[in-house]
Design a protein around this motif. Structure first.
Motif, PDB file in Angstrom:
ATOM      1  N   GLY A 111      18.912 -52.805  14.573  1.00  0.00           N
ATOM      2  CA  GLY A 111      19.106 -52.770  13.115  1.00  0.00           C
ATOM      3  C   GLY A 111      17.808 -53.136  12.396  1.00  0.00           C
ATOM      4  N   LEU A 112      17.148 -54.183  12.882  1.00  0.00           N
ATOM      5  CA  LEU A 112      15.899 -54.621  12.239  1.00  0.00           C
ATOM      6  C   LEU A 112      14.793 -53.595  12.468  1.00  0.00           C
ATOM      7  CD1 LEU A 112      15.899 -58.433  13.146  1.00  0.00           C
ATOM      8  CD2 LEU A 112      16.703 -57.365  11.043  1.00  0.00           C
ATOM      9  N   GLN A 113      14.771 -53.050  13.678  1.00  0.00           N
ATOM     10  CA  GLN A 113      13.742 -52.039  13.971  1.00  0.00           C
ATOM     11  C   GLN A 113      13.911 -50.821  13.067  1.00  0.00           C
ATOM     12  OE1 GLN A 113      14.475 -51.717  18.170  1.00  0.00           O
ATOM     13  NE2 GLN A 113      12.597 -52.829  18.715  1.00  0.00           N
ATOM     14  N   SER A 114      15.175 -50.468  12.805  1.00  0.00           N
ATOM     15  CA  SER A 114      15.402 -49.278  11.968  1.00  0.00           C
ATOM     16  C   SER A 114      14.943 -49.533  10.534  1.00  0.00           C
ATOM     17  CB  SER A 114      16.875 -48.861  12.013  1.00  0.00           C
ATOM     18  OG  SER A 114      17.628 -49.767  11.238  1.00  0.00           O
ATOM     19  N   LYS A 115      14.769 -50.797  10.196  1.00  0.00           N
ATOM     20  CA  LYS A 115      14.238 -51.108   8.860  1.00  0.00           C
ATOM     21  C   LYS A 115      12.715 -51.286   8.920  1.00  0.00           C
ATOM     22  CE  LYS A 115      15.237 -54.117   4.905  1.00  0.00           C
ATOM     23  NZ  LYS A 115      15.673 -53.239   3.838  1.00  0.00           N
ATOM     24  N   GLY A 116      12.161 -50.959  10.061  1.00  0.00           N
ATOM     25  CA  GLY A 116      10.707 -51.004  10.215  1.00  0.00           C
ATOM     26  C   GLY A 116      10.182 -52.389  10.548  1.00  0.00           C
ATOM     27  N   MET A 117      11.062 -53.305  10.954  1.00  0.00           N
ATOM     28  CA  MET A 117      10.588 -54.664  11.249  1.00  0.00           C
ATOM     29  C   MET A 117      10.124 -54.761  12.697  1.00  0.00           C
ATOM     30  SD  MET A 117      13.449 -56.840   9.170  1.00  0.00           S
ATOM     31  CE  MET A 117      12.515 -58.314   8.911  1.00  0.00           C
ATOM     32  N   GLN A 118       9.196 -55.701  12.920  1.00  0.00           N
ATOM     33  CA  GLN A 118       8.710 -55.942  14.275  1.00  0.00           C
ATOM     34  C   GLN A 118       9.576 -57.009  14.904  1.00  0.00           C
ATOM     35  OE1 GLN A 118       4.503 -56.472  13.324  1.00  0.00           O
ATOM     36  NE2 GLN A 118       4.186 -56.294  15.542  1.00  0.00           N
ATOM     37  N   VAL A 119      10.194 -56.702  16.030  1.00  0.00           N
ATOM     38  CA  VAL A 119      11.080 -57.695  16.645  1.00  0.00           C
ATOM     39  C   VAL A 119      10.716 -57.915  18.116  1.00  0.00           C
ATOM     40  CG1 VAL A 119      13.022 -57.168  15.122  1.00  0.00           C
ATOM     41  CG2 VAL A 119      12.832 -55.987  17.286  1.00  0.00           C
ATOM     42  N   TYR A 120      11.006 -59.115  18.581  1.00  0.00           N
ATOM     43  CA  TYR A 120      10.734 -59.493  19.972  1.00  0.00           C
ATOM     44  C   TYR A 120      11.995 -60.186  20.510  1.00  0.00           C
ATOM     45  CZ  TYR A 120       6.176 -58.771  17.941  1.00  0.00           C
ATOM     46  OH  TYR A 120       5.134 -58.224  17.258  1.00  0.00           O
ATOM     47  N   GLY A 121      12.065 -60.285  21.829  1.00  0.00           N
ATOM     48  CA  GLY A 121      13.221 -60.961  22.435  1.00  0.00           C
ATOM     49  C   GLY A 121      14.458 -60.085  22.376  1.00  0.00           C
ATOM     50  N   GLY A 122      15.600 -60.714  22.658  1.00  0.00           N
ATOM     51  CA  GLY A 122      16.872 -59.992  22.565  1.00  0.00           C
ATOM     52  C   GLY A 122      17.172 -59.069  23.740  1.00  0.00           C
ATOM     53  N   ILE A 123      16.286 -59.045  24.755  1.00  0.00           N
ATOM     54  CA  ILE A 123      16.535 -58.210  25.948  1.00  0.00           C
ATOM     55  C   ILE A 123      17.030 -59.083  27.097  1.00  0.00           C
ATOM     56  CG2 ILE A 123      15.471 -56.663  27.662  1.00  0.00           C
ATOM     57  CD1 ILE A 123      15.240 -55.334  25.027  1.00  0.00           C
ATOM     58  N   ASN A 124      16.421 -60.244  27.234  1.00  0.00           N
ATOM     59  CA  ASN A 124      16.806 -61.195  28.292  1.00  0.00           C
ATOM     60  C   ASN A 124      17.252 -62.521  27.691  1.00  0.00           C
ATOM     61  OD1 ASN A 124      15.905 -59.709  30.788  1.00  0.00           O
ATOM     62  ND2 ASN A 124      13.987 -59.733  29.657  1.00  0.00           N
ATOM     63  N   ALA A 125      17.580 -62.500  26.410  1.00  0.00           N
ATOM     64  CA  ALA A 125      17.914 -63.751  25.722  1.00  0.00           C
ATOM     65  C   ALA A 125      18.717 -63.438  24.463  1.00  0.00           C
ATOM     66  CB  ALA A 125      16.631 -64.483  25.342  1.00  0.00           C
ATOM     67  N   PRO A 126      19.523 -64.382  24.031  1.00  0.00           N
ATOM     68  CA  PRO A 126      20.355 -64.152  22.846  1.00  0.00           C
ATOM     69  C   PRO A 126      19.624 -64.467  21.535  1.00  0.00           C
ATOM     70  CG  PRO A 126      20.905 -66.246  23.846  1.00  0.00           C
ATOM     71  CD  PRO A 126      19.821 -65.666  24.690  1.00  0.00           C
ATOM     72  N   TYR A 127      18.314 -64.494  21.556  1.00  0.00           N
ATOM     73  CA  TYR A 127      17.535 -64.750  20.339  1.00  0.00           C
ATOM     74  C   TYR A 127      16.646 -63.562  20.007  1.00  0.00           C
ATOM     75  CZ  TYR A 127      18.972 -69.609  20.857  1.00  0.00           C
ATOM     76  OH  TYR A 127      19.705 -70.753  20.983  1.00  0.00           O
ATOM     77  N   ILE A 128      16.586 -63.249  18.724  1.00  0.00           N
ATOM     78  CA  ILE A 128      15.692 -62.202  18.237  1.00  0.00           C
ATOM     79  C   ILE A 128      14.657 -62.893  17.369  1.00  0.00           C
ATOM     80  CG2 ILE A 128      15.488 -60.229  16.654  1.00  0.00           C
ATOM     81  CD1 ILE A 128      18.469 -60.704  18.860  1.00  0.00           C
ATOM     82  N   TRP A 129      13.415 -62.653  17.705  1.00  0.00           N
ATOM     83  CA  TRP A 129      12.278 -63.295  17.040  1.00  0.00           C
ATOM     84  C   TRP A 129      11.577 -62.200  16.253  1.00  0.00           C
ATOM     85  CZ3 TRP A 129      10.975 -68.140  16.267  1.00  0.00           C
ATOM     86  CH2 TRP A 129       9.646 -68.556  16.143  1.00  0.00           C
ATOM     87  N   LEU A 130      11.610 -62.305  14.940  1.00  0.00           N
ATOM     88  CA  LEU A 130      11.068 -61.194  14.154  1.00  0.00           C
ATOM     89  C   LEU A 130       9.856 -61.630  13.359  1.00  0.00           C
ATOM     90  CD1 LEU A 130      12.241 -61.374  10.852  1.00  0.00           C
ATOM     91  CD2 LEU A 130      14.298 -61.393  12.249  1.00  0.00           C
ATOM     92  N   LYS A 131       9.006 -60.668  13.090  1.00  0.00           N
ATOM     93  CA  LYS A 131       7.820 -60.926  12.278  1.00  0.00           C
ATOM     94  C   LYS A 131       8.292 -60.834  10.839  1.00  0.00           C
ATOM     95  CE  LYS A 131       3.378 -61.485  12.507  1.00  0.00           C
ATOM     96  NZ  LYS A 131       3.648 -62.567  11.545  1.00  0.00           N
TER      97      LYS A 131
END
Ligand code: MLT
Length: 411
Positions: free
Chosen positions: A331-351
């Motif tokens: 969802g965040l990526q579709s808004k053009g945001m840079q995101v990290y995490g969320g693949i091996n962890a329940p946290y999404i770290w966004l710029k």
């Protein structure tokens, strides 16, 4: 008049999540009708696995009868749970851990915070930046640091920077340190360290006679093969590492409280007179002196996590939260945001957009779309310009939150 522990005065006013809660409460007070969605603190929302509920009901009934009633249990935990942990968490992966190397507790947070008590106050520490605040704050309280500087760093602490530029992979410290805290999968960034990276840390600890304090609270969320589930998967780690684990994020025990710490026999430190001592004996001494054991009922609930049904139910819980993580990430990526995490962890770290200071982004999100997250700066200076969202919400709220961010948040 008694003296206080002055080290407490070095700490910022309140613990990060209390500060977030305070700001949210103030907002709620002035906006009583706001429909707030909380994706801040990493607290689970789904019920406990049925296997654990059944086991705890049964344990409550045992407590109701004289023949099966239990008073104080072993401080280190009941054998029935320790044996299951050894079998399922370690033996299955070829790791040899003995019963007296495991200490069951009321959760990884307490253990991560308390462990520093068995280390000399003059030890030097290294933490990643950003970091789960417990590692740092407890060392400040103990007097193992100087004061907080204008750059957001405590004097005397080695900070290991983790950001998008270094792929959230900390470099080895330039100056030797005694104690190194690592968390993988990482809270707050949701990123991981590969087997090769962890080997680097184990080798460093061996060469420098340092101790790794490895927090594996999120291991159930690992999906990629190259990410170790335990530091002991790395050759030689039993000589240099203490590991913290938890049922909180694995099985929804945040409110039920159960975790454990592994302190391998043979992990040694020097006394002031140069003699060598086992950390295991010191932790055992501390644990038996200051802790009277995790509740029998809770340990039965934790034991049930390892049953066949328990394992299936836990896998379903983890998949549920990881689907939330996918929804947030995409969802965040579709808004053009840079995101990290969320693949091996329940946290999404966004710029944060346009490098907005993270507490400003916190206010923007709260005021414009009534969503609570956690500002990256709260986890350390390197977290500035980042923001954390948790995937532990319920599905409906996660979907509503992403819809609001996509369609109602302007930047
Ligand atoms: C977090 O939000 O970082 C976690 O809830 C912290 C914790 O497990 O104590």
């Amino acid at each position: 008049m008694a003296y206080i522990n002055d080290n407490y005065l070095k700490l910022p006013g309140s613990y990060l999540f209390r500060e977030v809660a305070r700001r949210v409460a103030a907002f709620k007070e002035s906006h009583p009708d706001a429909d707030i969605i909380r994706l801040g603190i990493g607290d689970v929302t789904q019920p406990l696995p049925q296997a654990s509920i059944d086991a705890m009901h049964k344990a409550v009934d045992e407590m109701a009868h004289q023949e099966t009633f239990r008073g104080y249990g072993p401080e280190q935990g009941y054998d029935f749970l320790i044996e299951k942990i050894i079998e399922n968490t370690y033996k299955k992966h070829g790791i040899d851990i003995a019963k007296n190397e495991i200490f069951v507790s009321d959760g990884a947070k307490s253990d991560c915070g308390n462990i520093q008590e068995i280390f000399g106050v003059n030890n030097t520490i290294a933490i990643t930046d950003p970091v789960y605040p417990v590692y740092l704050d407890t060392n400040v309280m103990a007097g193992r640091t100087g004061t907080l500087g204008a750059d957001g760093h405590f004097a005397g602490v080695t900070y290991l920077n983790c950001n998008a530029e270094n792929d959230f992979t900390p470099a080895l410290p330039e100056k030797r340190v005694d104690m190194i805290y690592l968390c993988c999968p990482n809270n707050p960034t949701g990123t991981t360290l590969s087997r090769k990276e962890l080997k680097k840390w184990v080798d460093y600890a061996k060469e420098n006679e340092s101790i790794l304090l490895f927090d594996a609270a999120y291991d159930a969320y690992i999906t990629e093969a190259d990410v170790p589930h335990s530091i002991y998967e790395i050759e030689g780690a039993k000589d240099v590492a203490i590991e913290f684990r938890s049922f909180s994020k694995t099985a929804g025990f945040t409110g039920t409280r159960c975790g454990y710490t592994v302190v391998p026999k043979g992990l040694r430190g020097h006394a002031a007179d140069g003699s060598l001592h086992d950390f295991n004996s010191l932790w055992n001494r501390r644990h038996t002196t200051k802790f009277n054991g995790t509740a029998y009922i809770v340990q039965r609930g934790a034991e049930a996590v390892f049953s066949e049904e328990g394992q299936q139910q836990v896998r379903a819980l983890v998949s549920y939260y990881m689907e939330n993580a996918r929804i947030i990430r995409e969802g965040l990526q579709s808004k053009g945001m840079q995101v990290y995490g969320g693949i091996n962890a329940p946290y999404i770290w966004l710029k944060t957009p346009d490098n907005m200071p993270s507490w400003d982004f916190f206010d923007k999100l709260l005021h414009e779309v009534n969503i609570v997250g956690t500002p990256g700066a709260g986890f350390g200076p390197c977290g500035e310009g980042y923001f954390r969202l948790t995937a532990f919400g319920d599905r409906e709220n996660t979907l509503r939150a992403i819809d609001r961010i996509k369609n109602k948040l302007h930047f």
